[in-house]
Design an enzyme around this catalytic site. Structure first.
Site, PDB file in Angstrom:
ATOM      1  N   SER A  56       0.877  -0.767   0.422  1.00  0.00           N
ATOM      2  CA  SER A  56      -0.128  -0.142   0.363  1.00  0.00           C
ATOM      3  C   SER A  56       1.152   1.485  -0.009  1.00  0.00           C
ATOM      4  O   SER A  56       2.062   1.207   0.579  1.00  0.00           O
ATOM      5  CB  SER A  56      -1.008  -0.514   1.388  1.00  0.00           C
ATOM      6  OG  SER A  56      -1.383   1.524   1.097  1.00  0.00           O
ATOM      7  N   TYR A  88      -2.381  -0.162  10.474  1.00  0.00           N
ATOM      8  CA  TYR A  88      -2.229  -0.615   9.022  1.00  0.00           C
ATOM      9  C   TYR A  88      -1.190  -0.573   8.503  1.00  0.00           C
ATOM     10  O   TYR A  88      -0.627  -0.831   7.766  1.00  0.00           O
ATOM     11  CB  TYR A  88      -3.660   0.383   8.568  1.00  0.00           C
ATOM     12  CG  TYR A  88      -3.529  -0.247   6.745  1.00  0.00           C
ATOM     13  CD1 TYR A  88      -4.190  -1.648   6.540  1.00  0.00           C
ATOM     14  CD2 TYR A  88      -3.095   0.788   6.077  1.00  0.00           C
ATOM     15  CE1 TYR A  88      -4.284  -1.987   5.306  1.00  0.00           C
ATOM     16  CE2 TYR A  88      -3.266   0.744   5.156  1.00  0.00           C
ATOM     17  CZ  TYR A  88      -3.420  -0.551   3.906  1.00  0.00           C
ATOM     18  OH  TYR A  88      -3.887  -0.923   3.003  1.00  0.00           O
TER      19      TYR A  88
END
Ligand code: NAD
Length: 258
Positions: free
Chosen positions: A142, A154
């Site tokens: 990501s 995250y």
């Protein structure tokens, strides 16, 4: 012949029930691969039904929680019992977690690590033994793993996944197995459908292409990395993010001076 075609190759995609994983599974079938699509649901998700391709691709669905080591070993045994070697693995399954630095708990961290990091590690450990030279592993990172994206658990998990990818590329390279990472930016999927308008607007302001991405655009990067066209590419990281991670924050300065 060097091409994007994957006829005769078997590729497993995790988290393939929706979003990017489903698009990857669809494109890989189109490219002629035998695709083992996996996700949490017991039965094949509706969006994956009825796929076949002129080039001989086919799709099978199996339930798999990527954080479950016994699920991975059952899947590996099932593939082995059919005499299939594994030519590709896409560690796509991932979850997000939006708590910020001073609120994040150890449990938050553990939950995302279990899926985003341990899930990918288990996938590599379970399927690398069924791979031979020419196989390719693609991890889905990501832009969070390239930046200081605010949801700390995250972001930390995606930075950790980069480390895992680099070690895997180094360790599996001598066997001819490649390991690469794609880093999606803001992609329109169920994961991002609930994003606040402020988040969407601020992200677009940081994205040189000025728009969000589609699941097909990420799938294209994954197909390239699975195909023989990328046969000398390993340990690489490819942002598929409209340029979001490319400017180190310089875009707002440039925009301010226009
Ligand atoms: P999504 O939430 O739409 O789909 C994720 C899929 O993973 C779901 O089908 C879900 O059931 C599955 N999944 C979740 N936990 C699982 C588990 N334990 N075992 C197996 N499957 C599990 O997400 P998406 O947007 O398609 O994201 C796919 C990947 O791309 C993720 O790794 C995500 O972190 C990454 N990513 C997404 C974006 C984005 O903007 N959408 C941006 C950067 C990175």
């Amino acid at each position: 012949m060097v091409s994007l075609q994957l006829e005769g190759r078997t590729v497993l995609v995790t988290g393939a029930g929706q979003g990017q994983g489903a698009a990857e599974a669809r494109l890989l079938v189109e490219a002629g691969a035998r695709v083992i699509a996996t996700d949490l649901a017991a039965d094949m998700p509706a969006g994956l039904g009825g796929l076949s391709s002129a080039s001989g691709g086919a799709l099978m669905y199996r339930r798999l929680d990527v954080s479950d080591a016994s699920g991975w070993s059952a899947l590996a045994s099932w593939m082995q019992s059919r005499g299939w070697q594994v030519d590709g693995l896409v560690n796509n399954a991932g979850i997000t977690q939006r708590s910020r630095l001073l609120d994040a708990t150890v449990a938050d961290l553990q939950r995302v690590y279990e899926v985003n990091v341990a899930g990918s590690l288990l996938g590599i450990q379970s399927l690398a033994p069924l791979m031979v030279g020419g196989a390719s592993i693609v991890n889905v990172g990501s832009v969070a793993g390239l930046t200081a994206h605010y949801p700390v658990a995250y972001t930390a998990s995606k930075w950790a996944l980069r480390g895992l990818s680099q070690v895997a590329a180094m360790e599996l390279g001598p066997r001819g197995i490649r390991v690469n990472t794609v880093h999606p930016g803001f992609i329109e999927t169920p994961m991002t459908s609930g994003a606040r308008p402020e988040f969407r607007q601020a992200t677009l302001a940081e994205t040189p292409l000025g728009r969000t991405g589609s699941v097909e655009e990420v799938a294209g990067g994954v197909l390239f990395l699975l195909s023989p066209l990328s046969s000398f590419v390993t340990g690489a990281e490819i942002p598929v993010d409209g340029g979001q991670s490319s400017h180190g924050g310089a875009k707002s300065v440039s925009d301010a001076l226009r």
